[in-house]
Design a protein around this motif. Structure first.
Motif: not given
Length: 560
Positions: A354-363, A403-410, A412-419
């Motif tokens: 839930l937290g990762a989804g919230r942060h991804n939505a904010q990003l 993209a270069r150093t890795g997605v932070p845990l907040r 990640s969890f398969g929810l990151y779509h920033g790329a």
């Protein structure tokens, strides 16, 4: 030997560590709440561990004598069998007579036929004893509680009812503390008749009813009386059988009204007893006409019961009551703790998702908002566009770093779509075109070029025009705009014609001096319409009398 029981403090620490990890790495509540939520988790965990520690220490102190007695009485019983044998707490009246089984002294524990009977002298101690038994039995609570009632030991029914209410509250507290429903049983010890049967075993026979579910109702109680009347082993003395049956019917009815009423009355604050069984036996202390049951008999029959003597100890424990006792499924506390740990881990994973989804939505919302803001700003508002561009560059750098150093845990969890936003950001950044530089302007004083009111260049004014010529030659290909200006002295139309004539004279000279085609020149006279200083002062009027040479790029000239 005392078993370990449920590792509550370990589970609390495990849950706190998981919560801290999720809170610190995923930040489900946002950075602004990070420290506050961390402090809250630590305080709650410390409070729970401290409370549990104090509770266990208090329970160990209170239950030490009982656990020692249990250890001594069950030393020959395997540990695995202890958990499977029914364990029954016995409280109420005449416990000394119940637990004196041939040793000459009363005991706390009695190992009977397939059951462990534990004496609890004070009903108020039921919660602590039940908790101690759950620890001793590897997390399993007691299987039942038997209330021993000897009516002849009480002065009147009201005193008995008050004691029953205390016991009812104690059992409710015990069930709450151990987290399980404790089946209740009532065993009534009362001498029913002064007559003695020829078969001594008849006097020690229980008349009972019990089941695996709460059962106290009129039909089942009546069955007890009918069974007593139809006993397949009637006493040869018919007189004893008749008196005993009548007395049993009377004591059963009195038990329903007084004892069951006090234990199950819904108007009382404590939870009602879950009565799974009741039994009566012609055995008990000495009694006379002044005791509660005898007083009830006298009110209904006008006959005063005869005095009876006490039954010698030991009195039999109500073994028939627990034969239908409901058995719980034995679950190891460690297995239960493991299941709880899995559940807590699942909750932590859910919070992390839930937290990762919230942060991804904010990003995503932030990047889309920055792209929309940049696209909505017109090209001629360059300051605002540069501010919006800086936000886009910061977004692009952030996503590129992930993209270069890795997605932070907040995130990640398969929810990151920033790329997916990087191409749009790069395209928007590359589309930025800086505005053309402002036109180069040279301002010439009319007084150094022309006489007052004249449009012909003064002799020797060419030295003043050298700077203008060098500027024009340094920027080939640009259009040259020559604008004449005057102060507001005199007629406005005359001033306009004069300013235009002076601009034309200067253009003619520049064409001859530079060889630039006339098509690259533009002439405009503004008269006194565009002052740059106050015409009310001599200094201001002198500044307003001027000729401006402006170099305009070819693209800007076409736009104009």
């Amino acid at each position: 030997m005392q078993r370990l029981g449920y590792p509550a403090r370990t589970i609390v620490v495990f849950a706190a560590l998981l919560a801290l990890a999720v809170n610190g790495l995923v930040q489900p509540f946002g950075k602004e709440w990070l420290w506050l939520s961390t402090v809250a988790i630590l305080i709650v965990a410390a409070a729970l561990v401290g409370w549990r520690t104090r509770r266990l220490s208090h329970a160990r102190r209170q239950s030490a004598p009982i656990l020692q007695a249990l250890g001594a009485a069950t030393v020959d019983i395997p540990l695995s069998l202890r958990a499977r044998m029914p364990l029954v707490l016995v409280t109420g009246d005449a416990l000394a007579s119940l637990f004196d089984h041939g040793a000459g002294a009363t005991r706390l524990v009695y190992i009977g036929d397939g059951a462990i009977w534990l004496r609890v002298d004070r009903p108020q101690d039921l919660p602590q004893v039940a908790l101690a038994m759950r620890q001793w039995r590897d997390g399993q609570p007691p299987d039942g509680v038997v209330l021993s009632v000897a009516p002849a030991l009480h002065a009147d029914a009201d005193a008995l009812v008050q004691r029953l209410r205390v016991t009812r509250q104690a059992l409710a507290d015990a069930a709450r503390i151990v987290g399980a429903r404790l089946p209740g049983y009532v065993a009534v010890y009362q001498r029913l008749t002064p007559l003695a049967p020829r078969d001594a075993d008849l006097a020690r026979q229980w008349h009972s009813v019990s089941a695996s579910a709460p059962l106290i109702d009129a039909q089942r109680i009546e069955a007890v009386i009918r069974n007593a009347e139809n006993d397949p082993r009637p006493d040869p003395d018919a007189r004893y059988a008749a008196v005993h049956a009548a007395a049993l019917a009377s004591i059963v009815g009195w038990t329903q009204r007084v004892i069951f009423g006090a234990l199950t009355d819904p108007r009382q604050p404590a939870a009602p007893w879950a009565l799974h069984g009741a039994g009566w036996i012609d055995c008990g202390p000495a009694s006379d006409a002044g005791k509660p049951w005898e007083q009830d008999v006298q009110r209904h029959t006008r006959i005063a019961p005869a005095r009876v003597d006490a039954t010698p100890a030991p009195w039999p424990l109500p073994q028939p009551l627990i034969e239908a006792m409901p058995r719980r499924v034995a679950i190891s506390p460690r297995l239960a703790a493991f299941a709880h740990a899995i559940g807590i881990t699942a909750l932590a994973a859910g919070a992390a998702f839930l937290g990762a989804g919230r942060h991804n939505a904010q990003l995503l919302d932030r990047v889309h908002a920055d792209l929309g803001r940049y696209a909505s700003i017109a090209a001629d508002h360059d300051d605002a566009r540069r501010d919006a561009l800086r936000a886009l560059v910061a977004d692009r750098d952030e996503l590129d770093r992930y993209a270069r150093t890795g997605v932070p845990l907040r995130l990640s969890f398969g929810l990151y779509h920033g790329a997916q936003l990087l191409p749009a950001l790069n395209t928007a950044i590359a589309s930025y075109q800086p505005p053309p530089p402002p036109p180069t302007v040279v301002t010439l004083d009319n007084m150094s070029l022309f006489d007052s009111g004249k449009a012909n260049l003064k002799p020797g004014s060419t030295r003043t025009l050298v700077e203008a010529v060098e500027m024009i030659k340094a920027h080939p290909g640009k259009r040259i705009l020559i604008a004449g200006h005057t102060d507001d002295s005199g007629d406005a139309n005359s001033n306009l014609r004069l300013s235009n004539a002076r601009a034309a004279a200067l253009r003619t000279w520049l064409i001859e001096a530079t060889g630039i085609p006339a098509t690259q020149f533009a002439v405009q006279g503004y008269g006194d319409t565009r002052p740059i200083a106050d015409n009310r002062t001599p200094e201001g009027r002198a500044r307003n009398r001027r000729v401006e040479i402006t170099l305009v790029p070819e693209t800007a000239a076409r736009a104009q």
